[in-house]
Design a protein around this motif. Sequence first.
Motif, PDB file in Angstrom:
ATOM      1  N   ALA A 127      63.576  14.949 -15.793  1.00 10.91           N
ATOM      2  CA  ALA A 127      64.903  14.343 -15.651  1.00 10.91           C
ATOM      3  C   ALA A 127      65.140  13.292 -16.733  1.00 10.91           C
ATOM      4  CB  ALA A 127      65.053  13.727 -14.262  1.00 10.91           C
ATOM      5  N   ARG A 128      64.129  12.485 -17.019  1.00  9.02           N
ATOM      6  CA  ARG A 128      64.281  11.459 -18.051  1.00  9.02           C
ATOM      7  C   ARG A 128      64.444  12.091 -19.437  1.00  9.02           C
ATOM      8  NH1 ARG A 128      59.789   8.984 -15.620  1.00  9.02           N
ATOM      9  NH2 ARG A 128      58.583   9.198 -17.559  1.00  9.02           N
ATOM     10  N   VAL A 129      63.716  13.172 -19.677  1.00  6.43           N
ATOM     11  CA  VAL A 129      63.832  13.859 -20.966  1.00  6.43           C
ATOM     12  C   VAL A 129      65.217  14.474 -21.116  1.00  6.43           C
ATOM     13  CG1 VAL A 129      62.954  15.745 -22.393  1.00  6.43           C
ATOM     14  CG2 VAL A 129      61.356  14.280 -21.142  1.00  6.43           C
ATOM     15  N   MET A 130      65.723  15.087 -20.061  1.00 11.31           N
ATOM     16  CA  MET A 130      67.053  15.703 -20.135  1.00 11.31           C
ATOM     17  C   MET A 130      68.144  14.659 -20.368  1.00 11.31           C
ATOM     18  SD  MET A 130      67.136  18.894 -17.449  1.00 11.31           S
ATOM     19  CE  MET A 130      66.691  17.952 -15.980  1.00 11.31           C
ATOM     20  N   GLN A 131      67.930  13.437 -19.903  1.00  8.85           N
ATOM     21  CA  GLN A 131      68.893  12.366 -20.126  1.00  8.85           C
ATOM     22  C   GLN A 131      68.698  11.676 -21.480  1.00  8.85           C
ATOM     23  OE1 GLN A 131      71.621  11.300 -18.373  1.00  8.85           O
ATOM     24  NE2 GLN A 131      71.293  13.180 -17.222  1.00  8.85           N
ATOM     25  N   GLY A 132      67.648  12.047 -22.197  1.00 14.81           N
ATOM     26  CA  GLY A 132      67.368  11.418 -23.478  1.00 14.81           C
ATOM     27  C   GLY A 132      66.685  10.072 -23.350  1.00 14.81           C
ATOM     28  N   GLU A 133      66.234   9.734 -22.135  1.00 16.64           N
ATOM     29  CA  GLU A 133      65.578   8.440 -21.904  1.00 16.64           C
ATOM     30  C   GLU A 133      64.109   8.470 -22.328  1.00 16.64           C
ATOM     31  OE1 GLU A 133      66.211   7.817 -17.793  1.00 16.64           O
ATOM     32  OE2 GLU A 133      68.386   7.554 -17.979  1.00 16.64           O
ATOM     33  N   SER A 134      63.498   9.634 -22.318  1.00 18.89           N
ATOM     34  CA  SER A 134      62.131   9.814 -22.803  1.00 18.89           C
ATOM     35  C   SER A 134      62.126  10.915 -23.848  1.00 18.89           C
ATOM     36  CB  SER A 134      61.174  10.183 -21.663  1.00 18.89           C
ATOM     37  OG  SER A 134      60.937   9.070 -20.827  1.00 18.89           O
ATOM     38  N   ILE A 135      61.270  10.766 -24.857  1.00 25.99           N
ATOM     39  CA  ILE A 135      61.175  11.748 -25.936  1.00 25.99           C
ATOM     40  C   ILE A 135      59.804  12.405 -25.882  1.00 25.99           C
ATOM     41  CG2 ILE A 135      61.104  12.064 -28.445  1.00 25.99           C
ATOM     42  CD1 ILE A 135      63.073   9.752 -28.691  1.00 25.99           C
ATOM     43  N   LEU A 136      59.800  13.722 -25.975  1.00 25.77           N
ATOM     44  CA  LEU A 136      58.558  14.479 -26.013  1.00 25.77           C
ATOM     45  C   LEU A 136      58.274  14.935 -27.434  1.00 25.77           C
ATOM     46  CD1 LEU A 136      59.024  16.856 -22.924  1.00 25.77           C
ATOM     47  CD2 LEU A 136      57.677  14.759 -23.018  1.00 25.77           C
ATOM     48  N   ALA A 137      57.037  14.764 -27.871  1.00 27.27           N
ATOM     49  CA  ALA A 137      56.537  15.435 -29.069  1.00 27.27           C
ATOM     50  C   ALA A 137      55.676  16.597 -28.598  1.00 27.27           C
ATOM     51  CB  ALA A 137      55.718  14.481 -29.929  1.00 27.27           C
ATOM     52  N   VAL A 138      55.505  17.584 -29.439  1.00 21.97           N
ATOM     53  CA  VAL A 138      54.766  18.794 -29.063  1.00 21.97           C
ATOM     54  C   VAL A 138      53.764  19.133 -30.153  1.00 21.97           C
ATOM     55  CG1 VAL A 138      54.937  21.249 -28.513  1.00 21.97           C
ATOM     56  CG2 VAL A 138      56.712  19.684 -27.724  1.00 21.97           C
ATOM     57  N   ALA A 139      52.534  19.434 -29.742  1.00 26.91           N
ATOM     58  CA  ALA A 139      51.490  19.842 -30.691  1.00 26.91           C
ATOM     59  C   ALA A 139      50.695  20.981 -30.070  1.00 26.91           C
ATOM     60  CB  ALA A 139      50.592  18.662 -31.040  1.00 26.91           C
ATOM     61  N   LEU A 140      51.266  22.180 -30.158  1.00 30.76           N
ATOM     62  CA  LEU A 140      50.607  23.345 -29.561  1.00 30.76           C
ATOM     63  C   LEU A 140      49.418  23.815 -30.392  1.00 30.76           C
ATOM     64  CD1 LEU A 140      53.746  25.419 -28.480  1.00 30.76           C
ATOM     65  CD2 LEU A 140      52.380  23.852 -27.085  1.00 30.76           C
ATOM     66  N   ASP A 141      49.336  23.349 -31.635  1.00 29.89           N
ATOM     67  CA  ASP A 141      48.232  23.751 -32.507  1.00 29.89           C
ATOM     68  C   ASP A 141      47.165  22.665 -32.626  1.00 29.89           C
ATOM     69  OD1 ASP A 141      49.897  22.025 -33.811  1.00 29.89           O
ATOM     70  OD2 ASP A 141      49.827  23.057 -35.741  1.00 29.89           O
ATOM     71  N   ARG A 142      47.204  21.684 -31.736  1.00 30.26           N
ATOM     72  CA  ARG A 142      46.203  20.629 -31.705  1.00 30.26           C
ATOM     73  C   ARG A 142      45.491  20.663 -30.357  1.00 30.26           C
ATOM     74  NH1 ARG A 142      48.143  20.875 -36.088  1.00 30.26           N
ATOM     75  NH2 ARG A 142      49.006  19.205 -37.382  1.00 30.26           N
TER      76      ARG A 142
END
Length: 374
Positions: A127-142
């Motif tokens: 919910a926080r990510v969808m509101q832009g209140e939290s940001i996710l980074a992604v590292a599927l190759d780490r």
Amino acid sequence: MTQHFRTVQPEADPSIILPSDEREELRSVVAQFIARHASHEAVRASTGSEPGFSEPRWATLNSELQIAALAVPEEQGGHGFGLGDLGVVLQEAGAALLPEPIIASAVVGCQALVRADDPGAVGELLARVMQGESILAVALDRTVPLETADGQTAADGLAEAVLWGAAADHLVVVGESDGHPVLAVVDLDCSRREPREVMDLTRRRADLHLVGAPARVIVGPDRFGRVVAELGRIQTAAIAAEHAGIASHLVDTTVEYVQQRQQFGRSIGSFQAIKHRLADMLVDRERALAAAMYALAVLDEDDAADVEIAVAVAAAVCADAATRSAYEAIQLHGGIGFTWEHSAHFYLRRVLGDEGAFGGGREARRTIADLVGV
């Protein structure tokens, strides 16, 4: 000696890539937003600030346009549209070179949380990510080691060159727990971040030093392989959609320029040699748009047989189209195209940076060859 060639053809109905009134309306809304808030001058200014993008623009993208919620199922608080609809947003974002963490947070990160073994356990974060209140980074190759003690899981290790790592609140990363691969979300509040020098000024990277960072396993070993493969395809198709948007934008701006630029008493766009190069750019654009739209559309289909090949083809076609278009745009803009003040080099930096971060057309063609057995 007879040679046998294996061919692969699209299996879904071609009508899935036809434009719809709803998608064109969405495209219009996003294009209007970009025209108001994301001119090239505004984008360039935000890349020189901290955290490397415009926080007000990011907030508006999520609170008003609600791009992160677009492809999240309704039962998980989203709007329940498909990746095909999100592709419209990605094309426009690519055309404008938006530096906000759309790919990582609004697309792949959200889809990782959607696929959690226990969606309810990550509902608050989603919910926080969808509101832009939290940001996710992604590292599927780490891969980072995870240790659990007294019911608390922590991550220790180094995640190198993570896109938007310096600005992210959480990292979706492959973890190793008890000798098994899992997908985890790591809290980055206390992690040390070391910025990297980058070619693409619109996509910052950072090394993340994780020392006892609180972590949560969201996908266990049983579903790990399937979920990570799905997320990888979503990421690849999303990048392809951005590249298609880049190719489309560069055709339009280059045509506009060659119609205005005069030489020998006429516009240079009237010269046959220029026309041939513009025609090649147009063909690249149409191929890229079709390939990207098809890949995202089949990702929305349940158990589509050709999803892997569709995504790989989109990656190859769109990366090549964007790269060729960027080089042609610089050449056809003449001397001004080589200057720092012009936007053309930003597009070239983006496609070359993406090649390093996600793999380019050559790697995608290698994937296609493996899939078809040649």
